[in-house]
Design a protein around this motif. Structure first.
Motif, PDB file in Angstrom:
ATOM      1  N   ILE A  93      40.161  35.018  52.045  1.00  0.00           N
ATOM      2  CA  ILE A  93      39.722  36.311  52.573  1.00  0.00           C
ATOM      3  C   ILE A  93      39.109  37.092  51.423  1.00  0.00           C
ATOM      4  O   ILE A  93      39.558  36.980  50.268  1.00  0.00           O
ATOM      5  CB  ILE A  93      40.895  37.107  53.199  1.00  0.00           C
ATOM      6  CG1 ILE A  93      40.373  38.305  53.985  1.00  0.00           C
ATOM      7  CG2 ILE A  93      41.908  37.526  52.145  1.00  0.00           C
ATOM      8  CD1 ILE A  93      41.432  38.992  54.849  1.00  0.00           C
ATOM      9  N   LEU A  94      38.062  37.834  51.712  1.00  0.00           N
ATOM     10  CA  LEU A  94      37.412  38.623  50.669  1.00  0.00           C
ATOM     11  C   LEU A  94      38.112  39.971  50.558  1.00  0.00           C
ATOM     12  O   LEU A  94      37.841  40.896  51.319  1.00  0.00           O
ATOM     13  CB  LEU A  94      35.930  38.825  51.004  1.00  0.00           C
ATOM     14  CG  LEU A  94      35.115  39.592  49.952  1.00  0.00           C
ATOM     15  CD1 LEU A  94      35.081  38.823  48.634  1.00  0.00           C
ATOM     16  CD2 LEU A  94      33.699  39.851  50.445  1.00  0.00           C
ATOM     17  N   ASN A  95      39.043  40.066  49.614  1.00  0.00           N
ATOM     18  CA  ASN A  95      39.722  41.331  49.348  1.00  0.00           C
ATOM     19  C   ASN A  95      39.527  41.700  47.884  1.00  0.00           C
ATOM     20  O   ASN A  95      38.759  41.055  47.166  1.00  0.00           O
ATOM     21  CB  ASN A  95      41.206  41.252  49.728  1.00  0.00           C
ATOM     22  CG  ASN A  95      41.961  40.209  48.916  1.00  0.00           C
ATOM     23  OD1 ASN A  95      41.436  39.621  47.958  1.00  0.00           O
ATOM     24  ND2 ASN A  95      43.203  39.958  49.279  1.00  0.00           N
ATOM     25  N   ILE A  96      40.195  42.725  47.433  1.00  0.00           N
ATOM     26  CA  ILE A  96      40.001  43.211  46.073  1.00  0.00           C
ATOM     27  C   ILE A  96      40.386  42.157  45.041  1.00  0.00           C
ATOM     28  O   ILE A  96      39.799  42.069  43.957  1.00  0.00           O
ATOM     29  CB  ILE A  96      40.804  44.525  45.845  1.00  0.00           C
ATOM     30  CG1 ILE A  96      40.383  45.176  44.534  1.00  0.00           C
ATOM     31  CG2 ILE A  96      42.300  44.263  45.888  1.00  0.00           C
ATOM     32  CD1 ILE A  96      38.958  45.667  44.526  1.00  0.00           C
ATOM     33  N   PHE A  97      41.342  41.291  45.384  1.00  0.00           N
ATOM     34  CA  PHE A  97      41.784  40.264  44.437  1.00  0.00           C
ATOM     35  C   PHE A  97      40.792  39.108  44.391  1.00  0.00           C
ATOM     36  O   PHE A  97      40.633  38.468  43.342  1.00  0.00           O
ATOM     37  CB  PHE A  97      43.181  39.785  44.810  1.00  0.00           C
ATOM     38  CG  PHE A  97      44.184  40.911  44.852  1.00  0.00           C
ATOM     39  CD1 PHE A  97      44.640  41.473  43.689  1.00  0.00           C
ATOM     40  CD2 PHE A  97      44.614  41.430  46.057  1.00  0.00           C
ATOM     41  CE1 PHE A  97      45.540  42.533  43.708  1.00  0.00           C
ATOM     42  CE2 PHE A  97      45.514  42.487  46.107  1.00  0.00           C
ATOM     43  CZ  PHE A  97      45.975  43.042  44.926  1.00  0.00           C
ATOM     44  N   ALA A  98      40.119  38.850  45.506  1.00  0.00           N
ATOM     45  CA  ALA A  98      39.021  37.874  45.487  1.00  0.00           C
ATOM     46  C   ALA A  98      37.884  38.391  44.606  1.00  0.00           C
ATOM     47  O   ALA A  98      37.243  37.609  43.885  1.00  0.00           O
ATOM     48  CB  ALA A  98      38.519  37.613  46.902  1.00  0.00           C
ATOM     49  N   ILE A  99      37.645  39.704  44.637  1.00  0.00           N
ATOM     50  CA  ILE A  99      36.626  40.307  43.776  1.00  0.00           C
ATOM     51  C   ILE A  99      37.004  40.131  42.304  1.00  0.00           C
ATOM     52  O   ILE A  99      36.152  39.840  41.458  1.00  0.00           O
ATOM     53  CB  ILE A  99      36.440  41.797  44.101  1.00  0.00           C
ATOM     54  CG1 ILE A  99      36.061  41.994  45.567  1.00  0.00           C
ATOM     55  CG2 ILE A  99      35.397  42.410  43.188  1.00  0.00           C
ATOM     56  CD1 ILE A  99      34.803  41.301  45.985  1.00  0.00           C
ATOM     57  N   VAL A 100      38.291  40.286  42.005  1.00  0.00           N
ATOM     58  CA  VAL A 100      38.761  40.068  40.626  1.00  0.00           C
ATOM     59  C   VAL A 100      38.470  38.624  40.207  1.00  0.00           C
ATOM     60  O   VAL A 100      37.991  38.364  39.094  1.00  0.00           O
ATOM     61  CB  VAL A 100      40.268  40.371  40.515  1.00  0.00           C
ATOM     62  CG1 VAL A 100      40.805  39.925  39.152  1.00  0.00           C
ATOM     63  CG2 VAL A 100      40.523  41.855  40.716  1.00  0.00           C
ATOM     64  N   GLY A 101      38.760  37.661  41.103  1.00  0.00           N
ATOM     65  CA  GLY A 101      38.467  36.264  40.807  1.00  0.00           C
ATOM     66  C   GLY A 101      36.983  36.038  40.582  1.00  0.00           C
ATOM     67  O   GLY A 101      36.578  35.269  39.694  1.00  0.00           O
ATOM     68  N   MET A 102      36.166  36.721  41.369  1.00  0.00           N
ATOM     69  CA  MET A 102      34.710  36.612  41.229  1.00  0.00           C
ATOM     70  C   MET A 102      34.257  37.128  39.861  1.00  0.00           C
ATOM     71  O   MET A 102      33.457  36.484  39.167  1.00  0.00           O
ATOM     72  CB  MET A 102      34.037  37.404  42.344  1.00  0.00           C
ATOM     73  CG  MET A 102      32.532  37.256  42.407  1.00  0.00           C
ATOM     74  SD  MET A 102      31.793  38.356  43.655  1.00  0.00           S
ATOM     75  CE  MET A 102      32.752  37.914  45.110  1.00  0.00           C
ATOM     76  N   LEU A 103      34.778  38.282  39.462  1.00  0.00           N
ATOM     77  CA  LEU A 103      34.403  38.857  38.177  1.00  0.00           C
ATOM     78  C   LEU A 103      34.863  37.982  37.012  1.00  0.00           C
ATOM     79  O   LEU A 103      34.145  37.835  36.009  1.00  0.00           O
ATOM     80  CB  LEU A 103      34.975  40.273  38.041  1.00  0.00           C
ATOM     81  CG  LEU A 103      34.420  41.308  39.027  1.00  0.00           C
ATOM     82  CD1 LEU A 103      35.141  42.648  38.852  1.00  0.00           C
ATOM     83  CD2 LEU A 103      32.915  41.478  38.851  1.00  0.00           C
ATOM     84  N   LEU A 104      36.047  37.392  37.156  1.00  0.00           N
ATOM     85  CA  LEU A 104      36.529  36.486  36.101  1.00  0.00           C
ATOM     86  C   LEU A 104      35.630  35.264  35.985  1.00  0.00           C
ATOM     87  O   LEU A 104      35.326  34.797  34.881  1.00  0.00           O
ATOM     88  CB  LEU A 104      37.966  36.054  36.410  1.00  0.00           C
ATOM     89  CG  LEU A 104      39.060  37.112  36.251  1.00  0.00           C
ATOM     90  CD1 LEU A 104      40.404  36.575  36.734  1.00  0.00           C
ATOM     91  CD2 LEU A 104      39.165  37.561  34.794  1.00  0.00           C
ATOM     92  N   GLY A 105      35.211  34.715  37.129  1.00  0.00           N
ATOM     93  CA  GLY A 105      34.330  33.555  37.111  1.00  0.00           C
ATOM     94  C   GLY A 105      32.975  33.879  36.500  1.00  0.00           C
ATOM     95  O   GLY A 105      32.432  33.100  35.695  1.00  0.00           O
ATOM     96  N   ILE A 106      32.407  35.042  36.865  1.00  0.00           N
ATOM     97  CA  ILE A 106      31.120  35.461  36.289  1.00  0.00           C
ATOM     98  C   ILE A 106      31.260  35.689  34.786  1.00  0.00           C
ATOM     99  O   ILE A 106      30.379  35.309  33.998  1.00  0.00           O
ATOM    100  CB  ILE A 106      30.618  36.735  36.991  1.00  0.00           C
ATOM    101  CG1 ILE A 106      30.235  36.422  38.445  1.00  0.00           C
ATOM    102  CG2 ILE A 106      29.430  37.337  36.243  1.00  0.00           C
ATOM    103  CD1 ILE A 106      29.852  37.647  39.255  1.00  0.00           C
ATOM    104  N   ALA A 107      32.375  36.298  34.378  1.00  0.00           N
ATOM    105  CA  ALA A 107      32.614  36.539  32.951  1.00  0.00           C
ATOM    106  C   ALA A 107      32.714  35.225  32.188  1.00  0.00           C
ATOM    107  O   ALA A 107      32.190  35.093  31.068  1.00  0.00           O
ATOM    108  CB  ALA A 107      33.893  37.353  32.767  1.00  0.00           C
TER     109      ALA A 107
END
Length: 409
Positions: A296-310
């Motif tokens: 599910i796309l929630n705030i914690f999925a966004i955190v995972g996305m930012l970590l992956g981009i970083a």
């Protein structure tokens, strides 16, 4: 590679990426007489922060010895295991339950938020019978005989079967001997379900067949969460609009543009490599999330996305800095040495991040599952781009960089 060849290859890749990217993010639209196209981006299930929500309120009559907290826990477990709606907003006391769930994306099962609310009110008393007419005398197995359940899709020829695999306890093993090898049906709250059947696979394992995978997940959810222990009656239903997904899209677009500007300013022509790899990751990651699976796309999925981009940005920059350190050499030599210097660190860090992501993914909570899910996808894509695509794109831009060096001389 000549400039002409490099130019053609870059144009082809950018054109393909742009074409796929448009159909990855374009809003849904109708085509032909009856068709409707849903892009991967629109098929990603969002939580309450990023999409419209439905809030339903129920009056509650608790069974003796059952508390509102127990009812809340069971509803939360069902929403998570059946629909992947981890962390749904549920408030309860001894007389009222309020449940808020996000609008669901289109699916093969045509599940809607309203359909989810029906599951909320089901007691979940699952019983196995040998007859197609319900009576207590016909019941062979009930909730006291079940240990746990999982789901599986079985393929036989051109047919797909969706099953809940139920494990029985010792008492259940004895009771199940009354079932034939492929006979029986099941009832939920005393209502026979004629669309599904029961099959005894071995002395301690049952297959309960559903019409869709959602049916199978519902059966497994009732077994794993237990009987609700309360009677819920709908008293109110309210839909709330939410534009959070628009702000999320704008925020991610700003991040992508900022990274692109950084790459161009810092690395000039070489920066195009980082931009193409980043766009490739975003498009492919969205396709995988929308068409294959995303918790599910929630705030914690966004955190995972930012970590992956970083992670991808770090190893792209690390390799580029290594390449620039060999500025006196030819670009081909600097490219080879620069990427080679980052190989070991790249492999170790990505391996650690992948293991962490997998561990988080298998923990079924609103924090860990979405974060781990997204992190696993982006770690894999980061490794593919920083170890492979960056080298390919660097080879494509090599003639332009060497040409610029010659002009400066």
């Amino acid at each position: 590679m000549t400039k002409t060849t490099a130019t053609v290859m870059l144009i082809i890749f950018i054109a393909v990426l742009a074409f796929v990217g448009v159909f990855t993010f374009i809003p849904e639209f109708e085509y032909g007489a009856y068709g409707e196209f849903y892009s991967p981006a629109t098929l990603i299930q969002k939580d309450n922060l990023f999409t419209d929500t439905l809030t339903t309120t129920y009056s509650v009559k608790l069974d003796e010895g059952v508390t509102g907290a127990q009812v809340k826990k069971i509803i939360s477990q069902r929403l998570g295991s059946i629909y992947g709606l981890y962390g749904a907003n549920i408030s309860t006391d001894n007389s009222v339950v309020s449940v808020t769930v996000p609008e669901l994306v289109k699916s093969a099962d045509n599940v809607t938020a309203s359909a989810i609310m029906e599951v909320v009110t089901v007691r979940g008393d699952l019983e196995i019978l040998t007859e197609t007419t319900y009576s207590k005398e016909n019941v062979i197995l009930s909730s006291k005989h079940f240990v746990n359940a999982t789901t599986r899709k079985l393929v036989s020829g051109e047919y797909d079967y969706f099953v809940a695999i139920v494990n029985l306890n010792d008492e259940g093993v004895k009771a199940a001997k009354s079932l034939g090898a492929s006979s029986g049906t099941y009832a939920i709250d005393g209502n026979i379900t004629l669309t599904g059947g029961v099959q005894l696979i071995n002395e301690s394992t049952l297959y309960l067949y559903g019409y869709t995978m959602t049916d199978a997940k519902e059966l497994a959810g009732y077994i794993n969460s237990g009987v609700l222990g309360a009677e819920l009656k709908l008293t109110d239903s309210v839909t709330t609009e939410n534009n959070g997904d628009l702000f999320l899209f704008i925020g991610l677009a700003v991040l992508v543009v900022a990274l692109a500007v950084f790459y161009v300013v810092r690395y000039k022509t070489l920066g195009l490599v980082g931009i193409l790899s980043q766009l490739f990751t975003i498009v492919v990651g969205t396709i995988v999330a929308g068409l294959i699976h995303l918790e599910i796309l929630n705030i914690f999925a966004i955190v995972g996305m930012l970590l992956g981009i970083a992670l991808q940005t770090y190893f792209t920059v690390y390799a580029f800095e290594n390449i620039n350190a060999y500025e006196g050499s030819t670009f081909a030599s600097a490219k080879h040495k620069g990427f080679a210097n980052s190989n070991k660190r790249n492999l170790i860090v990505h391996a650690i991040a992948l293991v962490v992501g997998i561990i988080l993914w298998v923990i079924p909570t609103a924090v860990t599952a979405p974060l781990g899910n997204v992190l696993v996808y982006l770690v894999v894509l980061s490794f593919v781009t920083t170890m492979g695509l960056n080298r390919l794109f660097a080879t494509m831009v090599e003639p332009f960089i060497e040409g610029a060096k010659s002009n400066r001389k």
